[in-house]
Design an enzyme around this catalytic site. Structure first.
Site, mmCIF file in Angstrom:
data_model
loop_
_atom_site.group_PDB
_atom_site.id
_atom_site.type_symbol
_atom_site.label_atom_id
_atom_site.label_comp_id
_atom_site.label_asym_id
_atom_site.label_seq_id
_atom_site.Cartn_x
_atom_site.Cartn_y
_atom_site.Cartn_z
ATOM 1 N N HIS A 9 43.865 66.883 67.892
ATOM 2 C CA HIS A 9 44.985 67.360 68.740
ATOM 3 C C HIS A 9 45.053 66.678 70.113
ATOM 4 C CE1 HIS A 9 45.830 70.236 65.663
ATOM 5 N NE2 HIS A 9 44.726 70.925 65.861
ATOM 6 N N ASP B 15 46.657 69.105 58.861
ATOM 7 C CA ASP B 15 46.110 70.308 59.486
ATOM 8 C C ASP B 15 46.424 71.592 58.722
ATOM 9 O OD1 ASP B 15 44.895 72.003 61.253
ATOM 10 O OD2 ASP B 15 46.162 71.560 62.965
#
Ligand code: ZN
Length: 454
Positions: free
Chosen positions: A269, A320
């Protein structure tokens, strides 16, 4: 020996025509350019490109895709989504995990991903106890990878706390937890399962600075000096604030100062960094695992892609939460986030100043390959034969050539993957996984039970 003849392919030295590729088991053993098809060769029309790497997946979350799209009574955020996720996973058995992961991996292959990094933290039984085999659920991930044929880097996660500085875990986290001794057992067993799958790799994933304290991280890095290290970092503002309160440093800053970041590392991220963190992280040699569709879904924020790329940083993409599995859309969303923020076009062309699609495709492929220690990553002799064939009759791709094909696939097309070879085996034909029917049927049974609550 298997021979494949492609009319067009993106090789490591660029676009070529009439390519005869010889496979020996999993690997590419020879490539002839400008060659006619041999008598035994399978002739494949369409455009061959290297399979992309999906650097960050939590396969089980595929089962809750679309289930958290109703606004709750309070303000909705990542943290309310996480509560839905915790309630959902409390019910899942190892069988369920295998069924859901097999579906997610089949969909990844259909979407153009041929290798996945599974950041795996759902280790324990629903009551928090260990299974007889501490890597029971990891074994199910390996089994799902085997069923689907996708290349796997298994990243068992170390998860010990519920907040920065060793705060106690919350009840919803009991399926993730272990101490350092427990993690050693888990990793040893995970290694045995991974060894049963050709070409699969093992790394470690200290979950985040919320779940791992500083002495534990030091111990893990000393105990496991080789292989990939993945960690979530700076996904949410509240997480950055919590880390700062605990340590006086932001998460990426803390890792830069204390963890010895280098090419083994993949930080997932990093949507909240200062300019200084962005430049230092780019110089560290680590890779950033970006998950633009999930980051959009969860309202995480937009990665400082332009500054990071200008500073020479490595990046990869991942699915993800698996709310949507599509390699081209992941790259598109990455670029579109930059455009929306900067009110400009073609932001991530970097120094090349040419095709945006080609630039981000190449970067994500190289970054993902290194972050997963993968043996694929290019159509090249000696590499694992991971080849995605795009449909050149798709209206978005038709009459295109060279890098314009990648621009069209990434920015203009829906699903356009026709065939996929992973580890030398044909796993997708005419856009569908060859075991797709059985995998989808098993998934449907699992979902009906999970969603009926019985
Ligand atoms: Zn994640």
């Amino acid at each position: 020996m298997v021979e494949l003849h492609f009319s067009r392919a993106l090789l490591s030295d660029g676009w070529r025509r009439d390519i005869l590729i010889t496979l020996n088991g999993r690997k590419i053993s020879a490539i002839a350019v400008g060659a006619p098809p041999s008598a035994n060769a399978e002739r494949i029309s369409g455009i061959a490109v290297p399979g992309l790497t999906n650097v960050h997946s939590h396969a089980f979350q595929r089962a809750m895709a679309g289930l958290a799209e109703t606004r709750g009574p309070a303000e909705d955020s990542f943290w309310t989504w996480r509560e839905v996720m915790y309630r959902f996973l409390a019910e899942m058995t190892p069988d369920d995990i295998e069924a859901v992961a097999a579906l997610a991996y089949a969909e990844m292959l259909e979407a153009g991903f041929t290798t996945v990094g599974e950041f795996h933290y759902l280790h324990n039984a629903p009551d928090g106890r260990r299974y007889a085999d501490p890597a029971e659920t990891g074994a199910r991930i390996v089994a799902a990878a085997k069923t689907s044929g996708i290349g796997l880097t298994l990243l068992p996660s170390f998860y010990a706390h519920g907040g920065c500085g060793g705060r106690p875990a919350k009840p919803g986290q009991i399926r993730f937890l272990s101490d350092l001794d427990g993690f050693a057992d888990l990793l040893a067993s995970s290694g045995r399962h991974v060894a049963s799958l050709d070409g699969a790799k093992l790394g470690i994933a200290p979950h985040s600075l919320r779940a791992v304290d500083a002495p534990e991280l030091r111990t893990l890095l000393q105990a496991y000096p080789d292989g990939p290290v993945h960690i979530h970092a700076a996904e949410q503002v509240a997480e950055v604030e919590e880390c700062f309160k605990w340590s006086g440093a932001r998460p990426v800053e803390w890792l830069l100062d204390n963890a010895g970041l280098d090419s083994r590392w993949c930080l997932i991220h990093c949507t909240h960094m200062t300019e200084d963190e962005t430049a230092r992280l780019a110089r560290s040699g680590a890779t950033v695992g970006l998950c633009p569709i999930t980051e959009s879904s969860l309202g995480d924020g937009i990665f400082a892609g332009v500054g990071y790329q200008n500073a020479g940083g490595h990046f990869a993409v991942g699915t993800d939460s698996n709310i949507r599995i599509a390699a081209n859309e992941e790259l598109r969303t990455l670029e579109y986030g930059q455009r929306l923020r900067d009110q400009r076009r073609n932001c991530l062309t970097g120094v090349s100043r040419t095709s945006t699609g080609r630039t981000i495709f190449d970067a994500a492929l190289a970054g993902g390959t290194r972050a997963l220690a993968s043996e694929a990553g290019a159509i090249e002799v000696g590499k694992s034969a991971d080849i995605v064939v795009l449909d050149d009759t798709n209206p978005s791709l038709v009459a295109r050539d060279g890098d314009a094909l990648l621009d069209a696939w990434i920015f203009a097309s829906g699903p356009a993957v026709r065939e996929v070879y992973a580890g030398g085996r044909l796993v997708v034909r005419d856009g569908r996984h060859i075991k797709g029917e059985a995998i989808r049927a098993r998934y449907a049974v699992t979902m009906r039970r999970l969603l009926s609550g019985g």
